[in-house]
Design a protein around this motif. Structure first.
Motif: not given
Length: 477
Positions: A47, A416, A418, A437, A440-441, A443-444
């Motif tokens: 990030t 999720p 955020r 964002e 995002s993968s 953080w998922a």
């Protein structure tokens, strides 16, 4: 704009119920980061910009000295260091860490106080007392010798420093009229101001101190005595942890209070011949009176904790935050800066319930942005939607955004990761949200790891809690 600081609180490293502590199959502290910690570090790394190395701020209770042995805590802290500062990988943070002690790790501040006093004695001086607080602004002049000694176990981190501040630390920009102030949050809780409350009761005066110095001078020894290093108290320390968990449960704390009352009344009957069913007045029996007394002492603290888990903040808690910001914190800011900054953001943890909002506070021109970091531990046998965790992002322009990492899952669903602000529009919220964002993968994957660990830990805690609460009830009887 760049991120200057990332604030993490209530990691409780070393505690078995911390989602970050890596424990092996034998129940011992393992080598290397846990899956949750490794995925968190990886998502942060993806990030942040390649040339961005923010300062790590640990906002209290990062080390669970209150309920965990020093050895476990130390090994778990090195798990964190290995995740954030890998030997053969990109370091996430600068090597200049700030540590603001809380209640579970107040012992670290006491070590710094003692070291400062002994150093002055060795220099031929005899100070009047320990140094109770540090300044809010500026680089803290004290160093955390324990944490630096642990980091020294990683030779590739030569030159890393850990500065310790207490009970507040922050950054001020006079030109912009902005300031960000951080406090662990325990002094917002009346339980940790017990000696001040007792003084106010005896004197018939305002129980909440007017200055930071008075606040710590009066209550620091109480925190050290009861909260700061029970992890090294052997079996009794473990039992204190069980009691703490019991007091966080409505059913278990009620059963325990009932059992204590039965033991008291039974003892009066068997040893003194006093019938607990004897009527005192207006139909009230001695048994009724004793049960009420136990509920008002052992039960009342639990009731406050239970009510707190239904919402993020109650009226009393909001009032305490207003007092802290408008009285002791405002006094210290005026003393250091000459006046209150026009825009103030306040970051704290302790409650393990993340949120962000704005609060009108006496003496401040604008509403104060209030951000809570939540925590990384499971406090209840069951899941609570308000419980969760966030990391605070502080920009070089002193804007603050909350990186909402997780809340306990509802109906098996995790929200999720955020980015959220306190309500006003800022550049940081928009830029940080876009960066999250883009990663995002990653953080998922972090959310998946957290969810799995919560499910695993939750099942285990329910089993352990039921066993221990039954044992305590039987002992009280």
């Amino acid at each position: 704009m760049s991120i200057a600081q990332i604030v993490l609180s209530d990691l409780h490293l070393g505690a078995r119920d911390s989602l970050l502590t890596h424990v092996n199959g034998a129940g011992e502290i393992a080598d290397g980061p846990s899956e949750v910690l490794a995925s968190f570090a990886n998502a942060l790394r993806e990030t942040l910009k390649d040339d961005e190395k923010p300062q790590l701020v640990l906002l209290g209770d990062a080390l669970d000295l209150g309920l965990s042995p020093f050895g476990d805590v130390s090994k778990s802290f090195l798990q964190l260091i290995d995740a954030f500062f890998p030997k053969d990988g990109r370091e996430i943070f600068s090597r200049d860490i700030v540590y603001i002690a809380g209640n579970h790790d107040h012992h670290l501040w006491r070590m710094a106080q003692d070291h400062c006093f002994v150093t002055e004695v060795m220099d031929g001086k005899i100070p009047g007392d320990l140094e109770h607080i540090t300044t809010i602004t500026g680089t803290p002049r004290h160093r955390c010798r324990m944490m630096e000694s642990l980091i020294a176990h990683r030779p590739h981190l030569a030159g890393a420093h850990v500065h310790i501040a207490y009970p507040n630390w922050g950054i001020a920009d006079r030109q912009r009229g902005r300031a960000v102030v951080m406090h662990h949050g325990h002094y917002l809780d009346s339980m940790y101001r017990a000696l001040s409350n007792f003084r106010g009761f005896l004197e018939g005066s305002e129980p909440r101190p007017a200055t930071m110095h008075e606040l710590e001078e009066q209550n620091g020894p109480w925190i050290d005595f009861l909260w700061s290093d029970l992890g090294s108290a052997g079996q009794i320390g473990g039992e204190a942890g069980t009691l703490y968990q019991t007091m966080l449960s409505a059913g278990a704390s009620h059963d325990m209070a009932e059992a204590i009352a039965r033991r008291v009344t039974g003892g009066l009957h068997s040893k003194l011949g006093i019938n607990p069913k004897m009527e005192l007045k207006y139909g009230i029996t001695l048994d009724n009176l004793i049960r009420a007394g136990v509920d008002l002492t052992a039960g009342r603290g639990a009731e406050k904790q239970r009510e707190g888990y239904r919402h993020v903040l109650g009226e009393d808690e909001i009032d305490d935050i207003g007092w802290y910001l408008s009285t002791p914190m405002a006094a210290q800011l005026r003393e250091e800066l000459g006046e209150l900054p026009r825009e103030v953001q306040f970051v704290f943890g302790h409650t393990h319930k993340p949120f962000q909002d704005e609060l009108m506070v006496d003496g401040y021109d604008l509403p104060v942005g209030v951000f809570n970091t939540g925590g990384w531990v499971l406090d209840e046998p069951g899941l609570m939607p308000v419980q969760g965790c966030a990391a605070m992002l502080v920009s070089d322009e002193l804007e603050v955004a909350s990186l909402r990492l997780f809340n306990d899952p509802v109906d098996g669903v995790m929200n999720p990761v955020r980015v959220e602000g306190s309500g006003r529009e800022t550049k940081l919220v928009g830029e940080a949200a876009a960066a999250v964002e883009a990663a995002s993968s990653h953080w998922a994957e972090f959310s998946r790891a957290v969810h799995a660990r919560i499910d695993e830990e939750g099942d285990k805690r329910v089993r352990d809690f039921l066993d221990k609460s039954n044992d305590m009830r039987e002992a009280a009887e």
